[in-house]
Write a protein that holds these residues in place. Structure first.
Motif, PDB file in Angstrom:
ATOM      1  N   GLY B  59       0.808  -1.219   0.000  1.00  0.00           N
ATOM      2  CA  GLY B  59       0.000   0.000   0.000  1.00  0.00           C
ATOM      3  C   GLY B  59       0.835   1.258   0.000  1.00  0.00           C
ATOM      4  N   GLU B  60       0.152   2.412   0.118  1.00  0.00           N
ATOM      5  CA  GLU B  60       0.831   3.700   0.064  1.00  0.00           C
ATOM      6  C   GLU B  60       1.383   4.106   1.427  1.00  0.00           C
ATOM      7  OE1 GLU B  60      -0.259   8.303  -1.152  1.00  0.00           O
ATOM      8  OE2 GLU B  60      -1.714   6.712  -1.560  1.00  0.00           O
ATOM      9  N   SER B  61       0.735   3.613   2.497  1.00  0.00           N
ATOM     10  CA  SER B  61       1.171   4.024   3.836  1.00  0.00           C
ATOM     11  C   SER B  61       1.603   2.817   4.661  1.00  0.00           C
ATOM     12  CB  SER B  61       0.050   4.763   4.566  1.00  0.00           C
ATOM     13  OG  SER B  61      -0.923   3.874   5.066  1.00  0.00           O
ATOM     14  N   PHE B  62       2.532   3.075   5.585  1.00  0.00           N
ATOM     15  CA  PHE B  62       2.846   2.099   6.626  1.00  0.00           C
ATOM     16  C   PHE B  62       1.739   2.211   7.669  1.00  0.00           C
ATOM     17  CE2 PHE B  62       4.939   1.330  10.791  1.00  0.00           C
ATOM     18  CZ  PHE B  62       5.257  -0.011  10.636  1.00  0.00           C
ATOM     19  N   ALA B  63       1.729   3.296   8.404  1.00  0.00           N
ATOM     20  CA  ALA B  63       0.644   3.552   9.341  1.00  0.00           C
ATOM     21  C   ALA B  63       0.634   5.031   9.700  1.00  0.00           C
ATOM     22  CB  ALA B  63       0.806   2.709  10.600  1.00  0.00           C
ATOM     23  N   VAL B  64      -0.534   5.539   9.987  1.00  0.00           N
ATOM     24  CA  VAL B  64      -0.655   6.905  10.493  1.00  0.00           C
ATOM     25  C   VAL B  64      -1.371   6.825  11.841  1.00  0.00           C
ATOM     26  CG1 VAL B  64      -0.697   7.873   8.178  1.00  0.00           C
ATOM     27  CG2 VAL B  64      -2.849   7.362   9.310  1.00  0.00           C
ATOM     28  N   GLY B  65      -1.508   7.947  12.519  1.00  0.00           N
ATOM     29  CA  GLY B  65      -2.122   7.936  13.842  1.00  0.00           C
ATOM     30  C   GLY B  65      -3.615   7.654  13.783  1.00  0.00           C
ATOM     31  N   ALA B  66      -4.278   7.982  14.845  1.00  0.00           N
ATOM     32  CA  ALA B  66      -5.714   7.724  14.927  1.00  0.00           C
ATOM     33  C   ALA B  66      -6.476   8.706  14.044  1.00  0.00           C
ATOM     34  CB  ALA B  66      -6.174   7.847  16.363  1.00  0.00           C
ATOM     35  N   ASP B  67      -7.746   8.453  13.881  1.00  0.00           N
ATOM     36  CA  ASP B  67      -8.618   9.315  13.095  1.00  0.00           C
ATOM     37  C   ASP B  67      -8.783  10.655  13.815  1.00  0.00           C
ATOM     38  OD1 ASP B  67     -10.778  10.468  11.732  1.00  0.00           O
ATOM     39  OD2 ASP B  67     -11.446   8.467  11.110  1.00  0.00           O
ATOM     40  N   ILE B  68      -8.340  11.755  13.160  1.00  0.00           N
ATOM     41  CA  ILE B  68      -8.426  13.071  13.804  1.00  0.00           C
ATOM     42  C   ILE B  68      -9.891  13.435  14.065  1.00  0.00           C
ATOM     43  CG2 ILE B  68      -7.777  15.518  13.621  1.00  0.00           C
ATOM     44  CD1 ILE B  68      -5.367  13.691  13.683  1.00  0.00           C
ATOM     45  N   GLY B  69     -10.774  13.010  13.176  1.00  0.00           N
ATOM     46  CA  GLY B  69     -12.204  13.289  13.345  1.00  0.00           C
ATOM     47  C   GLY B  69     -12.743  12.719  14.654  1.00  0.00           C
ATOM     48  N   GLN B  70     -12.158  11.604  15.087  1.00  0.00           N
ATOM     49  CA  GLN B  70     -12.571  11.037  16.379  1.00  0.00           C
ATOM     50  C   GLN B  70     -11.814  11.699  17.528  1.00  0.00           C
ATOM     51  OE1 GLN B  70     -11.941   6.811  16.218  1.00  0.00           O
ATOM     52  NE2 GLN B  70     -13.805   6.452  15.024  1.00  0.00           N
ATOM     53  N   MET B  71     -10.527  11.907  17.311  1.00  0.00           N
ATOM     54  CA  MET B  71      -9.687  12.418  18.405  1.00  0.00           C
ATOM     55  C   MET B  71     -10.043  13.847  18.801  1.00  0.00           C
ATOM     56  SD  MET B  71      -5.858  11.174  18.805  1.00  0.00           S
ATOM     57  CE  MET B  71      -5.088  11.603  17.286  1.00  0.00           C
ATOM     58  N   VAL B  72     -10.550  14.618  17.841  1.00  0.00           N
ATOM     59  CA  VAL B  72     -10.823  16.032  18.141  1.00  0.00           C
ATOM     60  C   VAL B  72     -11.747  16.175  19.343  1.00  0.00           C
ATOM     61  CG1 VAL B  72     -12.739  16.255  16.482  1.00  0.00           C
ATOM     62  CG2 VAL B  72     -11.430  18.277  17.122  1.00  0.00           C
ATOM     63  N   ASN B  73     -12.636  15.212  19.522  1.00  0.00           N
ATOM     64  CA  ASN B  73     -13.595  15.298  20.637  1.00  0.00           C
ATOM     65  C   ASN B  73     -13.244  14.426  21.833  1.00  0.00           C
ATOM     66  OD1 ASN B  73     -15.362  17.185  19.398  1.00  0.00           O
ATOM     67  ND2 ASN B  73     -16.071  15.537  18.043  1.00  0.00           N
ATOM     68  N   PHE B  74     -12.031  13.861  21.838  1.00  0.00           N
ATOM     69  CA  PHE B  74     -11.608  13.069  22.992  1.00  0.00           C
ATOM     70  C   PHE B  74     -11.603  13.920  24.267  1.00  0.00           C
ATOM     71  CE2 PHE B  74      -8.660   9.342  21.476  1.00  0.00           C
ATOM     72  CZ  PHE B  74      -9.757   8.723  20.900  1.00  0.00           C
ATOM     73  N   SER B  75     -12.075  13.355  25.363  1.00  0.00           N
ATOM     74  CA  SER B  75     -11.837  13.974  26.667  1.00  0.00           C
ATOM     75  C   SER B  75     -10.447  13.539  27.119  1.00  0.00           C
ATOM     76  CB  SER B  75     -12.886  13.488  27.675  1.00  0.00           C
ATOM     77  OG  SER B  75     -12.730  12.098  27.878  1.00  0.00           O
ATOM     78  N   SER B  76      -9.932  14.174  28.193  1.00  0.00           N
ATOM     79  CA  SER B  76      -8.639  13.749  28.739  1.00  0.00           C
ATOM     80  C   SER B  76      -8.686  12.286  29.142  1.00  0.00           C
ATOM     81  CB  SER B  76      -8.268  14.594  29.953  1.00  0.00           C
ATOM     82  OG  SER B  76      -7.840  15.853  29.533  1.00  0.00           O
ATOM     83  N   GLU B  77      -9.837  11.885  29.695  1.00  0.00           N
ATOM     84  CA  GLU B  77     -10.034  10.503  30.133  1.00  0.00           C
ATOM     85  C   GLU B  77      -9.902   9.532  28.952  1.00  0.00           C
ATOM     86  OE1 GLU B  77     -10.278   9.751  33.159  1.00  0.00           O
ATOM     87  OE2 GLU B  77     -10.960   7.669  33.139  1.00  0.00           O
ATOM     88  N   GLU B  78     -10.549   9.885  27.845  1.00  0.00           N
ATOM     89  CA  GLU B  78     -10.470   9.021  26.657  1.00  0.00           C
ATOM     90  C   GLU B  78      -9.047   8.992  26.105  1.00  0.00           C
ATOM     91  OE1 GLU B  78     -14.808   9.307  24.519  1.00  0.00           O
ATOM     92  OE2 GLU B  78     -13.703  11.190  24.814  1.00  0.00           O
ATOM     93  N   ALA B  79      -8.395  10.166  26.114  1.00  0.00           N
ATOM     94  CA  ALA B  79      -7.013  10.240  25.622  1.00  0.00           C
ATOM     95  C   ALA B  79      -6.093   9.373  26.485  1.00  0.00           C
ATOM     96  CB  ALA B  79      -6.530  11.689  25.619  1.00  0.00           C
ATOM     97  N   PHE B  80      -6.331   9.412  27.785  1.00  0.00           N
ATOM     98  CA  PHE B  80      -5.558   8.600  28.735  1.00  0.00           C
ATOM     99  C   PHE B  80      -5.668   7.119  28.372  1.00  0.00           C
ATOM    100  CE2 PHE B  80      -5.245   6.138  32.620  1.00  0.00           C
ATOM    101  CZ  PHE B  80      -4.194   6.715  33.327  1.00  0.00           C
ATOM    102  N   HIS B  81      -6.909   6.653  28.154  1.00  0.00           N
ATOM    103  CA  HIS B  81      -7.107   5.234  27.841  1.00  0.00           C
ATOM    104  C   HIS B  81      -6.547   4.871  26.471  1.00  0.00           C
ATOM    105  CE1 HIS B  81      -9.152   4.236  31.458  1.00  0.00           C
ATOM    106  NE2 HIS B  81     -10.039   5.201  31.293  1.00  0.00           N
ATOM    107  N   PHE B  82      -6.622   5.834  25.548  1.00  0.00           N
ATOM    108  CA  PHE B  82      -6.090   5.591  24.207  1.00  0.00           C
ATOM    109  C   PHE B  82      -4.566   5.423  24.269  1.00  0.00           C
ATOM    110  CE2 PHE B  82      -4.997   7.142  19.817  1.00  0.00           C
ATOM    111  CZ  PHE B  82      -5.510   6.037  19.159  1.00  0.00           C
ATOM    112  N   ALA B  83      -3.906   6.308  25.027  1.00  0.00           N
ATOM    113  CA  ALA B  83      -2.448   6.203  25.175  1.00  0.00           C
ATOM    114  C   ALA B  83      -2.085   4.875  25.836  1.00  0.00           C
ATOM    115  CB  ALA B  83      -1.910   7.377  25.988  1.00  0.00           C
ATOM    116  N   GLU B  84      -2.876   4.508  26.832  1.00  0.00           N
ATOM    117  CA  GLU B  84      -2.612   3.264  27.544  1.00  0.00           C
ATOM    118  C   GLU B  84      -2.720   2.055  26.608  1.00  0.00           C
ATOM    119  OE1 GLU B  84      -5.164   2.736  31.019  1.00  0.00           O
ATOM    120  OE2 GLU B  84      -3.294   2.800  32.171  1.00  0.00           O
ATOM    121  N   LEU B  85      -3.742   2.070  25.746  1.00  0.00           N
ATOM    122  CA  LEU B  85      -3.933   0.977  24.790  1.00  0.00           C
ATOM    123  C   LEU B  85      -2.758   0.929  23.806  1.00  0.00           C
ATOM    124  CD1 LEU B  85      -5.834  -1.256  23.573  1.00  0.00           C
ATOM    125  CD2 LEU B  85      -6.738   0.550  22.086  1.00  0.00           C
TER     126      LEU B  85
END
Lengths: 255, 241
Positions: B59-85
């Motif tokens: 393919g064209e990409s190896f990998a990129v980060g998460a979907d910005i459309g989803q991340m834009v509305n992350f709370s700190s709590e959600e961001a915390f769990h995302f980093a942990e995962l």
């Protein structure tokens, strides 16, 4: 009078150009105190978003060699020097050093405490004071060894020879190398570009990089996780991501 | 359970984990991260595999980060769990008993850059574009990158990459040490395969011990590291002892 050794020119785009010429006639302690005052000013001024350290054709951060100190004076000087360099690291704003000339001894220690170095081809770097029985005392031996490795650091420190811009670029002491005379304008361009990025992300990121570097991976990752989560309670994250989705330039506040 | 975002193939003792989201960019969504964790548990436990390749090829990409459309509305709590995962995935890759080669076939950004850094070393195609765009998005990276990037390329290049948020090409990445080898588009995949097969031919016990020791070297003082090495080497030299 001593503050002539180190002058700040603020530009409208938030970049402060700090010219640290020093002078071969000035005492080391005077120059360090002058730098300390300047860094306090830069840290406290919210209009300043980025800092460029540079010298003059006469030199970069020159001062008298430390000589004939008592043990106590020497220890105090080293404490002061290390505090000044830590203050620069903790500025919380991007700080690049531009070197077009000799950058030796205290000058190299100062450059190593900034975020990274951009050089012109005529630059040279080293710790020649070894010939007088002196070693770096502001953290330079530790910062250089972490940057270019122990063997290169020993080679540079033991010989007291200076290395030229090409060699400094090859070993990763300088990030970018340009033809003589072009380093300053190119560094200004890069810093202006960096200043369009999120000030809070740059500050938090810089702090996490510094804090995480010397500790074990697991603890460093915990620190990063918490700092990452913190970003999501700030304006810059909403603005940065929304601007990305809207395909426009973000207007960061640093909050 | 089948994978939706990736595919595993095994050939000549090499396990290939292909990021294969079906989209132009392989985004590291929560689903993709969970599948990658499962995939690495699978290849780690498969005795027919001696080395692993992680790639988005062809393919064209190896990998990129998460979907910005989803991340834009992350709370700190959600961001915390995302980093942990994310961090738990990278821990899984680092603790995988087999060498893992990151085959960077193209665009590698943000979380994708951290994913590449969790591999043992990196081979890049000359079309590589690699970036850490956090400062452009108002965040820092959360998948161990603030620690790993400075250790791989040195603090000064790491700060430049983080602060500029700009993409860097293959030659810059090679000069900074962010990737270990660069090959042309034609040569890239054959060289990845040859390298992986060469590694996979070596005894797995030695490869695993080497990987554990080299990882430990980062966090231990020299004397302790040498003790660990002596124990591991002694154990390897006396397989029936």
């Amino acid at each position: 009078m001593p503050d002539k050794l180190c002058t700040i020119q603020s530009k409208i785009d938030g970049i402060a150009i700090v010219t640290v010429s020093g002078s071969p006639a000035v005492a080391t302690v005077e120059l360090l105190l002058s730098l300390q005052r300047r860094f306090a000013t830069l840290a406290g001024d919210d209009h300043i978003r980025g800092v460029l350290l540079t010298g003059t054709p006469q030199g970069f951060c020159c001062c008298q060699r430390v000589q004939n100190c008592t043990l106590n004076e020497s220890a105090r000087l080293s404490s002061l020097g290390q505090q000044v360099m830590f203050a620069l690291e903790k500025l919380g704003k991007p700080c690049l050093t531009v070197i077009e000339q000799r950058c030796t001894d205290l000058g190299l220690e100062l450059a190593l405490a900034s975020d990274f170095i951009i050089a012109g081809q005529g630059a040279s770097f080293g710790f020649p004071a070894i010939a007088d029985g002196m070693i770096p005392f502001c953290g330079g031996s530790q910062r250089l060894a972490r940057l270019v490795g122990k063997a290169k650091t020993k080679e540079i420190m033991f010989t007291g020879d200076t290395i030229d811009g090409e060699e400094a670029y090859r070993i990763g002491l300088v990030n970018r190398l340009y033809p003589s005379g072009e380093a300053l304008p190119r560094a200004e361009e890069l810093l202006a570009h960096i200043c369009t990025r999120s000030p809070s992300a740059i500050r938090i990121g810089g702090e996490v990089v510094n804090a995480g570097y010397d500790i074990d991976l697991a603890t460093a990752c915990l620190l990063e996780r918490d700092a990452f989560a913190l970003c999501f309670s700030r304006f810059d994250q909403r603005e940065g991501m929304q601007a990305f989705l809207d395909k426009r330039q973000p207007q960061f506040s640093g909050e | 359970m089948p994978y939706k975002k990736l595919r595993i193939e095994i050939a000549n003792r090499v396990g290939y984990v292909y990021l294969n989201s079906g989209a132009r960019f392989n985004k590291l969504s929560i689903t993709t991260i969970r599948e990658l964790k499962r995939a690495f548990t699978q290849v780690d436990g498969d005795d027919s595999i001696g080395a692993v390749v992680l790639s988005g090829y062809p393919g064209e990409s190896f990998a990129v980060g998460a979907d910005i459309g989803q991340m834009v509305n992350f709370s700190s709590e959600e961001a915390f769990h995302f980093a942990e995962l994310g961090q738990s995935l990278f821990d899984r890759i680092e603790s995988c008993s087999k060498p893992v080669i990151g085959a960077l076939n193209g665009i590698t950004m943000g979380g994708g850059c951290d994913l590449a850094m969790s591999c043992d070393f990196r081979i890049a195609r000359d079309t590589l574009q690699i970036a850490h765009p956090g400062a452009r998005l108002g965040i820092i990276t959360g998948f161990c990158g603030t620690r790993k990037l400075p250790r791989i390329v040195g603090k000064n290049f790491a700060r430049e990459i983080f602060m500029s948020s700009d993409p860097y090409g293959a030659q810059d990445a090679l000069r900074m040490g962010l990737v270990d080898r660069v090959y042309s588009t034609e040569e890239f995949w054959p060289r990845v395969v040859t390298t992986a097969e060469q590694i996979a031919r070596h005894p797995l016990a030695a490869l695993s011990a080497a990987k554990r020791l080299i990882n430990a070297a980062e966090d231990t003082d020299l004397r302790t590291g040498c003790l660990l090495e002596r124990e591991a080497a002694t154990h390897l030299n006396t397989p029936f002892g």
